[in-house]
Each structure stands twice: as C-alpha cells, then as structure tokens.
Design a protein around this motif. Structure first.
Motif, PDB file in Angstrom:
ATOM      1  N   MET A   1       0.834  -1.197   0.000  1.00 16.29           N
ATOM      2  CA  MET A   1       0.000   0.000   0.000  1.00 16.29           C
ATOM      3  C   MET A   1       0.867   1.244   0.000  1.00 16.29           C
ATOM      4  N   THR A   2       0.478   2.254  -0.754  1.00  8.91           N
ATOM      5  CA  THR A   2       1.161   3.542  -0.714  1.00  8.91           C
ATOM      6  C   THR A   2       0.149   4.611  -0.387  1.00  8.91           C
ATOM      7  N   SER A   3       0.562   5.592   0.382  1.00  9.21           N
ATOM      8  CA  SER A   3      -0.365   6.656   0.777  1.00  9.21           C
ATOM      9  C   SER A   3       0.409   7.932   1.005  1.00  9.21           C
ATOM     10  N   GLN A   4      -0.210   9.057   0.661  1.00 13.99           N
ATOM     11  CA  GLN A   4       0.391  10.355   0.924  1.00 13.99           C
ATOM     12  C   GLN A   4       0.246  10.731   2.392  1.00 13.99           C
ATOM     13  N   ARG A   5      -0.642  10.052   3.089  1.00 14.82           N
ATOM     14  CA  ARG A   5      -0.886  10.373   4.484  1.00 14.82           C
ATOM     15  C   ARG A   5      -0.032   9.473   5.369  1.00 14.82           C
ATOM     16  N   SER A   6       0.487  10.052   6.446  1.00 11.24           N
ATOM     17  CA  SER A   6       1.324   9.271   7.353  1.00 11.24           C
ATOM     18  C   SER A   6       0.462   8.283   8.128  1.00 11.24           C
ATOM     19  N   ILE A   7       1.124   7.308   8.754  1.00 21.62           N
ATOM     20  CA  ILE A   7       0.381   6.319   9.537  1.00 21.62           C
ATOM     21  C   ILE A   7      -0.342   6.992  10.695  1.00 21.62           C
ATOM     22  N   ARG A   8       0.293   7.983  11.311  1.00 25.16           N
ATOM     23  CA  ARG A   8      -0.371   8.690  12.419  1.00 25.16           C
ATOM     24  C   ARG A   8      -1.623   9.407  11.923  1.00 25.16           C
ATOM     25  N   GLN A   9      -1.579   9.949  10.705  1.00 24.47           N
ATOM     26  CA  GLN A   9      -2.781  10.565  10.146  1.00 24.47           C
ATOM     27  C   GLN A   9      -3.835   9.509   9.851  1.00 24.47           C
ATOM     28  N   GLN A  10      -3.413   8.357   9.333  1.00 21.28           N
ATOM     29  CA  GLN A  10      -4.353   7.264   9.081  1.00 21.28           C
ATOM     30  C   GLN A  10      -5.011   6.811  10.381  1.00 21.28           C
ATOM     31  N   ILE A  11      -4.211   6.759  11.457  1.00 27.31           N
ATOM     32  CA  ILE A  11      -4.749   6.369  12.761  1.00 27.31           C
ATOM     33  C   ILE A  11      -5.805   7.368  13.215  1.00 27.31           C
ATOM     34  N   GLN A  12      -5.506   8.672  13.061  1.00 26.84           N
ATOM     35  CA  GLN A  12      -6.480   9.695  13.434  1.00 26.84           C
ATOM     36  C   GLN A  12      -7.764   9.563  12.621  1.00 26.84           C
ATOM     37  N   ASP A  13      -7.618   9.309  11.320  1.00 28.36           N
ATOM     38  CA  ASP A  13      -8.783   9.173  10.451  1.00 28.36           C
ATOM     39  C   ASP A  13      -9.658   7.993  10.856  1.00 28.36           C
ATOM     40  N   SER A  14      -9.021   6.904  11.279  1.00 32.37           N
ATOM     41  CA  SER A  14      -9.752   5.676  11.603  1.00 32.37           C
ATOM     42  C   SER A  14     -10.137   5.571  13.065  1.00 32.37           C
ATOM     43  N   SER A  15      -9.748   6.556  13.863  1.00 32.31           N
ATOM     44  CA  SER A  15      -9.937   6.488  15.312  1.00 32.31           C
ATOM     45  C   SER A  15     -11.360   6.127  15.757  1.00 32.31           C
ATOM     46  N   PRO A  16     -12.415   6.696  15.135  1.00 32.16           N
ATOM     47  CA  PRO A  16     -13.777   6.371  15.602  1.00 32.16           C
ATOM     48  C   PRO A  16     -14.136   4.893  15.486  1.00 32.16           C
ATOM     49  N   SER A  17     -13.442   4.164  14.605  1.00 29.96           N
ATOM     50  CA  SER A  17     -13.807   2.762  14.381  1.00 29.96           C
ATOM     51  C   SER A  17     -12.994   1.791  15.222  1.00 29.96           C
ATOM     52  N   PHE A  18     -12.055   2.285  16.022  1.00 27.44           N
ATOM     53  CA  PHE A  18     -11.193   1.392  16.789  1.00 27.44           C
ATOM     54  C   PHE A  18     -11.935   0.762  17.959  1.00 27.44           C
ATOM     55  N   THR A  19     -11.623  -0.504  18.223  1.00 25.40           N
ATOM     56  CA  THR A  19     -12.149  -1.197  19.399  1.00 25.40           C
ATOM     57  C   THR A  19     -11.307  -0.809  20.612  1.00 25.40           C
ATOM     58  N   PRO A  20     -11.772  -1.123  21.823  1.00 25.27           N
ATOM     59  CA  PRO A  20     -10.956  -0.824  23.016  1.00 25.27           C
ATOM     60  C   PRO A  20      -9.562  -1.448  22.953  1.00 25.27           C
ATOM     61  N   SER A  21      -9.445  -2.661  22.433  1.00 21.63           N
ATOM     62  CA  SER A  21      -8.136  -3.307  22.324  1.00 21.63           C
ATOM     63  C   SER A  21      -7.254  -2.574  21.328  1.00 21.63           C
ATOM     64  N   GLU A  22      -7.843  -2.140  20.219  1.00 22.73           N
ATOM     65  CA  GLU A  22      -7.071  -1.401  19.218  1.00 22.73           C
ATOM     66  C   GLU A  22      -6.613  -0.055  19.765  1.00 22.73           C
ATOM     67  N   ARG A  23      -7.409   0.544  20.646  1.00 24.77           N
ATOM     68  CA  ARG A  23      -7.003   1.814  21.257  1.00 24.77           C
ATOM     69  C   ARG A  23      -5.794   1.611  22.174  1.00 24.77           C
ATOM     70  N   LYS A  24      -5.697   0.458  22.815  1.00 23.58           N
ATOM     71  CA  LYS A  24      -4.497   0.148  23.608  1.00 23.58           C
ATOM     72  C   LYS A  24      -3.270   0.146  22.699  1.00 23.58           C
ATOM     73  N   LEU A  25      -3.431  -0.425  21.524  1.00 28.90           N
ATOM     74  CA  LEU A  25      -2.342  -0.490  20.554  1.00 28.90           C
ATOM     75  C   LEU A  25      -1.948   0.912  20.081  1.00 28.90           C
ATOM     76  N   VAL A  26      -2.946   1.755  19.851  1.00 31.18           N
ATOM     77  CA  VAL A  26      -2.686   3.136  19.424  1.00 31.18           C
ATOM     78  C   VAL A  26      -1.890   3.876  20.487  1.00 31.18           C
ATOM     79  N   ARG A  27      -2.287   3.723  21.747  1.00 32.43           N
ATOM     80  CA  ARG A  27      -1.580   4.424  22.837  1.00 32.43           C
ATOM     81  C   ARG A  27      -0.120   3.997  22.902  1.00 32.43           C
ATOM     82  N   LEU A  28       0.146   2.719  22.639  1.00 31.15           N
ATOM     83  CA  LEU A  28       1.528   2.241  22.668  1.00 31.15           C
ATOM     84  C   LEU A  28       2.321   2.788  21.480  1.00 31.15           C
ATOM     85  N   LEU A  29       1.733   2.734  20.294  1.00 27.97           N
ATOM     86  CA  LEU A  29       2.433   3.157  19.081  1.00 27.97           C
ATOM     87  C   LEU A  29       2.709   4.653  19.063  1.00 27.97           C
TER      88      LEU A  29
END
Length: 280
Positions: A1-29
């Motif tokens: 996959m290639t994207s002009q947006r950084s992974i941190r921007q992708q994370i922000q964009d997808s934030s509303p769809s994250f599960t509680p477990s995925e949010r733990k992963l976001v906090r670590l990353l």
C-alpha cells in the motif's frame, strides 16, 4: 500500500472505528517509544496487552495487507520523522534548482487544501473573549511570530511565547479553559515544546497544532491539527506551506471579524499616525 498520508494521520482518520483493544495499541504506538513496532507481531501484542489477531486486524483496518507491510511502512516513517539535515544532504539531487519552485508550489497548494478543512480554527480564533498564546520551535518560531503579528492587529488579546523559556512558564501558569494555545512543531519535535503543550492541556486550554504529516506528539493533546508537507528536496525541510497556511487563516479571520477588525485597524492606524507627528 502507498499513501500520501502518514500512519499517524491514518490512525487519526480511523480512530472512531477502533475497538478498546485497538485503542491500547494506538496508545503504545503513539507513545514515547514507537520502536516497539519493530519487533515481531507477538512482541508488539504482548507490549500492548492485546492479542496478535488484534494487531493484524489493526494493520488491515489502516489499509495494509498484513503486519509485515504495516511494519515496513512504520519503519520508513520513523526514518523520515527523525531525519536530520545532515542525513538529507545525501538525498538531494543535482537538478534540484530546476524543480524546487514547482515542488514548493505543489506543497503550498496542498497546505492550503488542508487549511480549508479546518474552518473551525477560524471560528475559534475569532472568539474575542478567548486569549491566544502562540509558540514555535527552533526553526518554526518565525511562523509563531508572524501569526502573532497578524492576530495582534486583527483581534488583540494575544500573547507570544518562545522568546524566553522562563517567561513561557510564567505565562502558562495563567492559562485557563477559556484560552487557546497555538503551537508550531515539526519533525525532530522539541521536548520543551511538548512539555509546554502538556502543561497547557492539563490546565484545560484548547490546543491548535501546526505540524507535518508525521504529526508531532502534541497532536494527541490537540483539538485541531493543521498539517503541511515539509519535504522540499533540500537538505532542510520547508516551512513555506505553513507560512501560506498562516496567511490563509489571517485572511479568513479578518473576514470573520468583519467590522470589528476594521474598526480596530482604523484605531491602530490613527494611533500610529498621531505618534508619527513631530512634537511642537
């Protein structure tokens, strides 16, 4: 996959769809040790206290084919995020002069497109009941000074930080929930800028962050994030797109305040004219 947006921007964009477990992963990353993602999928899962399938689903949710592709993208992003001018010298091209202007034009256009998505920032800055504090970094302080010069004329009730660390702390101690703190922070992010942002956030201030596509850690504390691409092909990053964004917001703030701004500017011109007259 290639994207002009950084992974941190992708994370922000997808934030509303994250599960509680995925949010733990976001906090670590997005924490202070992003290199945790460079181990195996099982090591990362253990660090985040989630399952390996959760890590895989997270990578796929961001648009990657699997964890290896996500990990390679994360590694590339870390290298770019930490690049110094000395390292970037090796990546400049002999024909840079021929394309430099065109590249800057493209970056400015992209930066203005990002600014148009942040109309809430104009409405926020137009609230005359709120005091604004502005702070930049080692290279971005001129952006802070430039925005301060505009806001001082257009609306007043604005303070500039970044000129003296001791005075910054003296000013931040008075920050409250009614206040706005505008911060400019670009890659090789400054610890002292992050510290100031944390203090302001803890005291309830609304943070507006201008940053690059890799996102300063202050993004996690900010209500509004304005992104610009800073890679110009030179050994030094460019802040020209961010300067254009400052002028864009100043222009629209002037329109938003209308007669209030016009009357203030008229009073300022009258005062300046009176001081310019020689004494009798």
């Amino acid at each position: 996959m290639t994207s002009q947006r950084s992974i941190r921007q992708q994370i922000q964009d997808s934030s509303p769809s994250f599960t509680p477990s995925e949010r733990k992963l976001v906090r670590l990353l997005t924490g202070p040790s992003p290199v945790v993602a460079l181990g195996s999928i099982h090591q990362l899962a253990k660090q985040a206290n989630v399952s390996a399938p959760t890590v895989l689903r997270f990578a796929v949710k961001l648009g990657y084919s699997g964890f290896p592709e996500f990990q390679n993208a994360w590694l590339n992003e870390l290298e770019l995020k930490l690049s110094s001018p000395l390292k970037l010298i090796d990546h400049t091209h002999d024909d840079a002069d021929n394309v430099f202007g065109r590249e800057l034009g493209t970056l400015v256009e992209s930066g203005i497109n990002e600014a148009t998505q942040a109309a809430d920032v104009v409405r926020l800055l137009a609230d005359l009941n709120r005091r604004i504090y502005i702070r930049g970094g080692r290279f971005s302080q001129p952006l802070a000074e430039y925005l301060y010069s505009h806001l001082r004329e257009i609306r007043g009730n604005t303070e500039i930080l970044g000129r003296n660390p001791t005075q910054d702390l003296d000013a931040i101690v008075d920050v409250s929930r009614k206040d706005i703190v505008v911060i400019f922070d670009y890659r090789r992010y400054q610890p002292d800028t992050l510290h100031l942002g944390k203090l302001a956030s803890e005291q309830g201030a609304t943070l507006v962050l201008f940053t690059d596509k890799w996102l300063s850690p202050i993004a996690d504390l900010s209500s509004h994030v304005v992104v610009s691409d800073i890679v110009s092909g030179s050994a030094y990053d460019t802040l020209v797109p961010a300067m254009a964004q400052v002028e864009y917001f100043a222009m629209h703030l002037l329109k938003a305040l209308g007669d209030k701004a016009s009357r203030r500017l008229q009073r300022l011109e009258a005062l300046r004219g009176s001081t310019a007259k020689p004494p009798r």
